[in-house]
Motif scaffolding. Sequence first.
Motif, short mmCIF file in Angstrom:
data_model
loop_
_atom_site.label_atom_id
_atom_site.label_comp_id
_atom_site.label_asym_id
_atom_site.label_seq_id
_atom_site.Cartn_x
_atom_site.Cartn_y
_atom_site.Cartn_z
N GLN A 151 -20.59 -30.75 27.75
CA GLN A 151 -20.48 -31.98 28.26
C GLN A 151 -21.85 -32.79 27.76
O GLN A 151 -22.65 -32.47 28.71
CB GLN A 151 -19.61 -32.32 29.50
CG GLN A 151 -19.41 -33.71 29.75
CD GLN A 151 -18.73 -33.71 31.05
OE1 GLN A 151 -18.74 -33.12 32.06
NE2 GLN A 151 -17.80 -34.94 31.33
N LYS A 167 -19.88 -38.32 28.44
CA LYS A 167 -18.62 -38.07 27.40
C LYS A 167 -17.85 -37.18 28.12
O LYS A 167 -17.97 -36.71 29.28
CB LYS A 167 -19.50 -37.47 26.26
CG LYS A 167 -20.27 -38.11 25.51
CD LYS A 167 -19.63 -39.39 24.76
CE LYS A 167 -20.52 -39.96 23.75
NZ LYS A 167 -19.82 -41.37 23.03
N GLU A 168 -16.65 -36.67 27.27
CA GLU A 168 -15.62 -35.80 27.97
C GLU A 168 -16.34 -34.41 27.44
O GLU A 168 -16.91 -33.89 26.63
CB GLU A 168 -14.64 -35.88 27.20
CG GLU A 168 -14.34 -35.46 25.81
CD GLU A 168 -14.69 -36.64 24.79
OE1 GLU A 168 -15.56 -37.42 25.30
OE2 GLU A 168 -14.30 -36.45 23.49
N LYS A 226 -16.20 -30.72 25.99
CA LYS A 226 -15.53 -30.06 24.68
C LYS A 226 -15.75 -28.97 24.85
O LYS A 226 -16.73 -28.24 25.08
CB LYS A 226 -16.38 -30.88 23.45
CG LYS A 226 -16.12 -32.54 23.39
CD LYS A 226 -16.43 -33.02 22.00
CE LYS A 226 -16.18 -34.17 21.92
NZ LYS A 226 -16.65 -35.17 20.76
N GLU A 237 -6.71 -35.54 18.29
CA GLU A 237 -7.24 -36.48 19.66
C GLU A 237 -6.29 -36.59 20.56
O GLU A 237 -5.01 -36.67 20.60
CB GLU A 237 -7.66 -37.82 18.90
CG GLU A 237 -8.96 -37.65 18.12
CD GLU A 237 -9.34 -39.13 17.59
OE1 GLU A 237 -10.54 -39.22 17.22
OE2 GLU A 237 -8.66 -40.08 18.20
N THR A 269 -6.00 -39.61 23.40
CA THR A 269 -6.56 -41.03 23.36
C THR A 269 -6.21 -41.75 24.58
O THR A 269 -5.01 -41.39 25.13
CB THR A 269 -5.71 -41.90 22.31
OG1 THR A 269 -6.07 -41.23 21.07
CG2 THR A 269 -6.49 -43.27 22.17
N LYS A 274 -10.73 -47.57 28.40
CA LYS A 274 -12.17 -46.93 28.48
C LYS A 274 -12.77 -47.26 29.99
O LYS A 274 -13.44 -46.36 30.24
CB LYS A 274 -12.71 -47.15 27.26
CG LYS A 274 -12.41 -46.45 26.10
CD LYS A 274 -13.39 -46.63 24.90
CE LYS A 274 -13.20 -45.80 23.86
NZ LYS A 274 -11.67 -45.68 23.33
N GLN A 314 -11.62 -39.12 25.97
CA GLN A 314 -12.92 -39.55 26.27
C GLN A 314 -12.83 -40.23 27.68
O GLN A 314 -14.05 -40.39 28.27
CB GLN A 314 -13.07 -40.69 25.28
CG GLN A 314 -13.37 -40.16 24.08
CD GLN A 314 -14.06 -41.38 23.03
OE1 GLN A 314 -13.64 -42.61 23.06
NE2 GLN A 314 -15.00 -41.06 22.23
#
Lengths: 109, 112
Positions: free
Chosen positions: A38, A42-43, A45, B3, B5, B9, B105
Amino acid sequence: RKEVEQDPGPFNVPEGATVAFNCTYSNSASQSFFWYRQDCRKEPKLLMSVYSSGNEDGRFTAQLNRASQYISLLIRDSKLSDSATYLCVAIQGAQKLVFGQGTRLTINP
Amino acid sequence: DTEVTQTPKHLVMGMTNKKSLKCEQHMGHRAMYWYKQKAKKPPELMFVYSYEKLSINESVPSRFSPECPNSSLLNLHLHALQPEDSALYLCASSPLGSSEAFFGQGTRLTVV
């Protein structure tokens, strides 16, 4: 006791060094394990899965020791871009991902 | 399309507001998740949906209400939140039979 425990660091190492992270898990019924990466804000991964036989992906090697309930990640020839937080994950039941608290790594030029 | 989504955000909401977070994936994954992450902490599981049915609720307060209207969408309805609910809310999905989760995200939520 936390279900998944990691040394939170921070680890500060020079570029090119080899760095190793360790993780232990308490639930012996956990079947699958992963390392996630991470970056700041951010997320997470997926970096790689972890198998008892050990697995390698380029400069990264992951290892699982079920007897000791211990997971490791080795990064060789570290790059500046490896700076991130590395999260150890154990899967409980079918779908519950349990995260360790993460180990923060900074690679210095 | 690989992705997950999430929208919006960023979200700032008052304690009396009602808002919703949205998550969408078109990878055919039949497991979807909501996680909450506070600063410098790991993600904490809130809910898991399998085949559009709630399979895990980690004792989340009722001011958080999940909804899975179809296999591609996951919502999180928010009502009467507290400032301590401010966090990054992450959605994830995985194929059933696999534990590899793909994260969106995130929505950075601030409750004022």
